[in-house]
Design a protein around this motif. Structure first.
Motif, short mmCIF file in Angstrom:
data_model
loop_
_atom_site.label_atom_id
_atom_site.label_comp_id
_atom_site.label_asym_id
_atom_site.label_seq_id
_atom_site.Cartn_x
_atom_site.Cartn_y
_atom_site.Cartn_z
N ASP A 46 0.86 -1.20 0.00
CA ASP A 46 0.00 0.00 0.00
C ASP A 46 0.89 1.24 0.00
OD1 ASP A 46 -1.79 2.04 0.39
OD2 ASP A 46 -2.66 1.22 2.22
N PHE A 47 0.97 1.91 -1.13
CA PHE A 47 1.87 3.05 -1.30
C PHE A 47 1.25 4.38 -0.90
CE2 PHE A 47 3.07 -0.31 -4.20
CZ PHE A 47 4.43 -0.42 -3.99
N SER A 48 0.00 4.36 -0.43
CA SER A 48 -0.71 5.61 -0.16
C SER A 48 -0.11 6.42 0.98
CB SER A 48 -2.19 5.33 0.10
OG SER A 48 -2.36 4.47 1.20
N SER A 71 -0.38 6.09 -5.05
CA SER A 71 -1.75 5.60 -4.95
C SER A 71 -1.71 4.38 -4.04
CB SER A 71 -2.30 5.24 -6.33
OG SER A 71 -1.69 4.05 -6.80
N LYS A 72 -2.83 3.77 -3.83
CA LYS A 72 -2.85 2.59 -2.97
C LYS A 72 -1.99 1.47 -3.56
CE LYS A 72 -5.90 -0.43 -0.37
NZ LYS A 72 -5.15 -0.34 0.84
N THR A 73 -2.00 1.32 -4.88
CA THR A 73 -1.34 0.17 -5.51
C THR A 73 -0.01 0.47 -6.19
OG1 THR A 73 -2.61 0.54 -7.53
CG2 THR A 73 -3.54 -1.00 -5.90
N SER A 74 0.37 1.75 -6.31
CA SER A 74 1.63 2.03 -7.00
C SER A 74 2.21 3.39 -6.59
CB SER A 74 1.43 2.02 -8.52
OG SER A 74 0.69 3.13 -8.94
N TYR A 75 3.47 3.55 -6.96
CA TYR A 75 4.16 4.82 -6.79
C TYR A 75 4.90 5.07 -8.10
CZ TYR A 75 6.75 8.63 -4.69
OH TYR A 75 7.23 9.87 -4.39
N GLY A 119 10.52 -10.49 -4.20
CA GLY A 119 9.50 -11.37 -3.64
C GLY A 119 9.10 -12.49 -4.58
N GLN A 120 8.25 -13.34 -4.06
CA GLN A 120 7.80 -14.52 -4.79
C GLN A 120 6.57 -14.19 -5.64
OE1 GLN A 120 9.60 -17.34 -4.73
NE2 GLN A 120 11.00 -16.18 -3.43
N ARG A 121 6.33 -15.00 -6.65
CA ARG A 121 5.16 -14.84 -7.51
C ARG A 121 3.90 -14.78 -6.65
NH1 ARG A 121 4.89 -16.10 -13.10
NH2 ARG A 121 7.02 -16.81 -12.83
N GLY A 122 3.05 -13.83 -6.93
CA GLY A 122 1.82 -13.64 -6.16
C GLY A 122 1.98 -12.65 -5.02
N ALA A 123 3.21 -12.35 -4.65
CA ALA A 123 3.47 -11.39 -3.58
C ALA A 123 4.69 -10.54 -3.93
CB ALA A 123 3.70 -12.12 -2.26
N TYR A 142 5.18 -0.99 -8.16
CA TYR A 142 3.82 -1.45 -7.88
C TYR A 142 3.85 -2.84 -7.29
CZ TYR A 142 4.58 -3.48 -12.52
OH TYR A 142 5.11 -4.14 -13.58
N SER A 143 2.75 -3.19 -6.68
CA SER A 143 2.65 -4.46 -6.00
C SER A 143 1.73 -5.38 -6.77
CB SER A 143 2.10 -4.22 -4.60
OG SER A 143 2.08 -5.41 -3.88
N SER A 144 2.11 -6.63 -6.84
CA SER A 144 1.24 -7.62 -7.50
C SER A 144 0.63 -8.55 -6.44
CB SER A 144 2.02 -8.40 -8.55
OG SER A 144 3.08 -9.12 -7.96
#
Length: 145
Positions: A46-48, A71-75, A119-123, A142-144
């Motif tokens: 959470d990048f917010s 934003s919540k999902t990216s910077y 990190g690992q796939r999915g995180a 961004y986060s996946s």
């Protein structure tokens, strides 16, 4: 009695050493790209909580007009590289990312785009540096999750 020789030199220099020892050191005040990258990565997923200024040190060695947004999902940040080509600046940003985040996997290296992930796939936290038009660079984290 008049002081001569070494004693005279020491009498003059010792007070100067005391002043120098208590004077504040003048360090480079330029913000660290590494500290900025790490601060952004730690905020994931959470990048917010980040501000516009958190990412500017990443761009500062390469351009002075960075515009960043969280934003919540990216910077992301965009800027115009000063001097030289944007391809050269992109390579330098990628080198900074690799040096600052040694645990990141560098899975794309092209003249127009550099991609890393942690990190690992999915995180995963993804880091993309790319050319954005003819004279802009873009950094997106961004986060996946």
């Amino acid at each position: 009695m008049l002081t001569t020789g070494r004693r005279a030199v020491l009498a003059v220099l010792l007070p100067l050493f005391g002043v120098l020892a208590t004077s504040p050191a003048r360090a480079d005040d330029t913000p660290s790209p590494c500290n900025a990258l790490k601060r952004i990565i730690v905020a994931a997923p959470d990048f917010s909580s980040l501000s516009e200024s958190d990412g500017r040190p990443v761009a500062l060695p390469y351009g002075d007009d960075a515009k960043c947004a969280a934003s919540k999902t990216s910077y992301q940040c965009t800027w115009t590289p000063h001097g030289g080509s944007s391809a050269d600046a992109l390579q330098s940003v990628a080198a900074d990312i690799a040096a600052c985040l040694p645990g990141a996997t560098h899975d794309q290296n092209s003249p127009a785009r550099q991609h890393f992930y942690l990190g690992q796939r999915g995180a995963r936290t993804e880091i993309s540096a790319s050319q954005a038009g003819s004279n802009k660079l873009k950094l997106e984290i961004y986060s996946s999750h």
